[in-house]
Write an enzyme that holds these catalytic residues in place. Sequence first.
Site, PDB file in Angstrom:
ATOM      1  N   LYS A   1      21.977  61.677   4.282  1.00 42.56           N
ATOM      2  CA  LYS A   1      23.175  61.904   3.470  1.00 42.56           C
ATOM      3  C   LYS A   1      24.079  60.676   3.531  1.00 42.56           C
ATOM      4  O   LYS A   1      23.785  59.695   2.874  1.00 42.56           O
ATOM      5  CB  LYS A   1      23.842  63.208   3.914  1.00 42.56           C
ATOM      6  CG  LYS A   1      22.972  64.391   3.486  1.00 42.56           C
ATOM      7  CD  LYS A   1      23.406  65.729   3.977  1.00 42.56           C
ATOM      8  CE  LYS A   1      22.435  66.784   3.441  1.00 42.56           C
ATOM      9  NZ  LYS A   1      22.405  67.992   4.254  1.00 42.56           N
TER      10      LYS A   1
ATOM     11  N   SER B   1      28.742  72.794   3.819  1.00 39.24           N
ATOM     12  CA  SER B   1      28.554  71.965   2.627  1.00 39.24           C
ATOM     13  C   SER B   1      29.017  72.612   1.330  1.00 39.24           C
ATOM     14  O   SER B   1      29.317  71.915   0.372  1.00 39.24           O
ATOM     15  CB  SER B   1      27.087  71.585   2.503  1.00 39.24           C
ATOM     16  OG  SER B   1      26.294  72.739   2.366  1.00 39.24           O
TER      17      SER B   1
ATOM     18  N   HIS C   1      26.687  67.087   7.257  1.00 37.18           N
ATOM     19  CA  HIS C   1      27.690  66.659   6.279  1.00 37.18           C
ATOM     20  C   HIS C   1      28.900  65.994   6.929  1.00 37.18           C
ATOM     21  O   HIS C   1      29.783  65.493   6.234  1.00 37.18           O
ATOM     22  CB  HIS C   1      28.146  67.836   5.418  1.00 37.18           C
ATOM     23  CG  HIS C   1      27.104  68.238   4.423  1.00 37.18           C
ATOM     24  ND1 HIS C   1      26.980  67.633   3.196  1.00 37.18           N
ATOM     25  CD2 HIS C   1      26.098  69.138   4.500  1.00 37.18           C
ATOM     26  CE1 HIS C   1      25.957  68.153   2.553  1.00 37.18           C
ATOM     27  NE2 HIS C   1      25.405  69.079   3.322  1.00 37.18           N
TER      28      HIS C   1
HETATM   29  C1  LIG Z   1      21.152  68.753   4.440  1.00 39.62           C
HETATM   30  C2  LIG Z   1      21.160  69.453   5.737  1.00 39.62           C
HETATM   31  C3  LIG Z   1      20.059  69.382   6.586  1.00 39.62           C
HETATM   32  C4  LIG Z   1      18.781  68.710   6.172  1.00 39.62           C
HETATM   33  O1  LIG Z   1      18.860  67.329   6.296  1.00 39.62           O
HETATM   34  P1  LIG Z   1      17.704  66.423   5.671  1.00 39.62           P
HETATM   35  O2  LIG Z   1      17.822  65.142   6.401  1.00 39.62           O
HETATM   36  O3  LIG Z   1      17.981  66.305   4.214  1.00 39.62           O
HETATM   37  O4  LIG Z   1      16.417  67.122   5.948  1.00 39.62           O
HETATM   38  C5  LIG Z   1      20.127  69.991   7.819  1.00 39.62           C
HETATM   39  N1  LIG Z   1      21.250  70.643   8.190  1.00 39.62           N
HETATM   40  C6  LIG Z   1      22.324  70.736   7.404  1.00 39.62           C
HETATM   41  C7  LIG Z   1      23.532  71.451   7.891  1.00 39.62           C
HETATM   42  C8  LIG Z   1      22.318  70.146   6.146  1.00 39.62           C
HETATM   43  O5  LIG Z   1      23.380  70.236   5.357  1.00 39.62           O
END
Ligand SMILES: *Cc1c(COP(=O)(O)O)cnc(C)c1O
Length: 396
Positions: A244, A186, A214
């Site tokens: 996301k 990310s 992502h």
């Molecule tokens: C954002 C993210 C998460 C967490 O996801 P949420 O649904 O916001 O808890 C887990 N793993 C990765 C790689 C992320 O970028």
Amino acid sequence: MGSKALNKFLTENLNDLKSKGLYNVINSLEGANGAIIKIAGRELINLSSNNYLGLATHPRMMEAAIKATKEFGVGAGAVRTINGTLKIHDELEKRIAEFKHTEAAIAFQSGFNCNAGAIQAVMNKNDGILSDELNHASIIDGCRLSGAKIIRYKHNDMEDLRAKAKEARESGLYNKLMVITDGVFSMDGDVVNLPGLVKVAEEFDLITYVDDAHGSGVMGMGAGTVKHFGLSDKIDFQIGTLSKAIGVVGGYVAGSQDLIDWLKVRARPFLFSTSLTPSAAAACIEAINIMTESTELVDKVWENGRYLKENLKRLGFNIGHSETPITPCIIGDEKLTQEFSKKLIEEGVYAKSIVFPTVPLGTGRVRNMPTAAHTKEMLDNAIAIYEKVGRELGVI
Ligand SMILES: *Cc1c(COP(=O)(O)O)cnc(C)c1O
């Protein structure tokens, strides 16, 4: 009031962060999280969300959420294994599995919870986990919870992964071995070398685990990084988030029927925390409908990403080596990065600074995330502000 020891700890540490400029003040948004947001009465072009497809405020999503609330209520009522599996949770899991081309799927309350539950359901102190050094914090925590030995390999470096896998296998110290990676990283927007990883995994019989938080909704026409590489049958765990690109909240693991059956009896956040709200489950199903009906939103986020990248690069910014719409603007020095972000926000672009320890020292950056909901005019305005602030601070 309260414990002296706690008060001392909090005062000292908060003051320390504040004096170093590392104390993060969280802004309060006065409306929805869209392409334009309102903070303290001012409208800003928002380049900080992970709402890649703009689904967080999509009318069809909101409608689906309201309809499900009327039918099933606002809360699931209990942990699913006890009393709370609503038909809509089962339907969501079925739809996710279809979308990911796997036998089955299990939904969690967040992506974070997936990693907190899925890794320790399978790995224990007699096992080893090969983990990319830039993996997300929730992966690191999930690995720690399992008690397995964590062996870090160099970022996306398949030679290093191979060497460490070989060493781990030959040491005879470990029962099972797993390799775990982000699908899309990310902070840089680069993509895992999945064919290379699968090759090493096959050679050393590694369990494969891809957290595609992502990548889902963005890569592989929305179905994710694993689908993008055509390797759905080679990856044991496909993790995704519903928070996301999908625009709601929650996470999932997609994999074989046996794996999902096991997680439903062993993944602790699934067993001991109440499930997704009916409205969240329904909105996620609607997101899958929207993505399968048309590639319009996925195409648009890529188009906007390309446009922003091209223009920032043309102006002389260092945008790193992103392979996705994520557009970092690497400034370097931490203080300058913070100053840069502060000025952008003053001028009307909401793009936050990301500094150590989230990224290595000396690689401070402002991370931009254009979404499918941004118009060309918004991006042009943002680019003009970037140019102005960049010149003012001597970054370009
Ligand atoms: C954002 C993210 C998460 C967490 O996801 P949420 O649904 O916001 O808890 C887990 N793993 C990765 C790689 C992320 O970028």
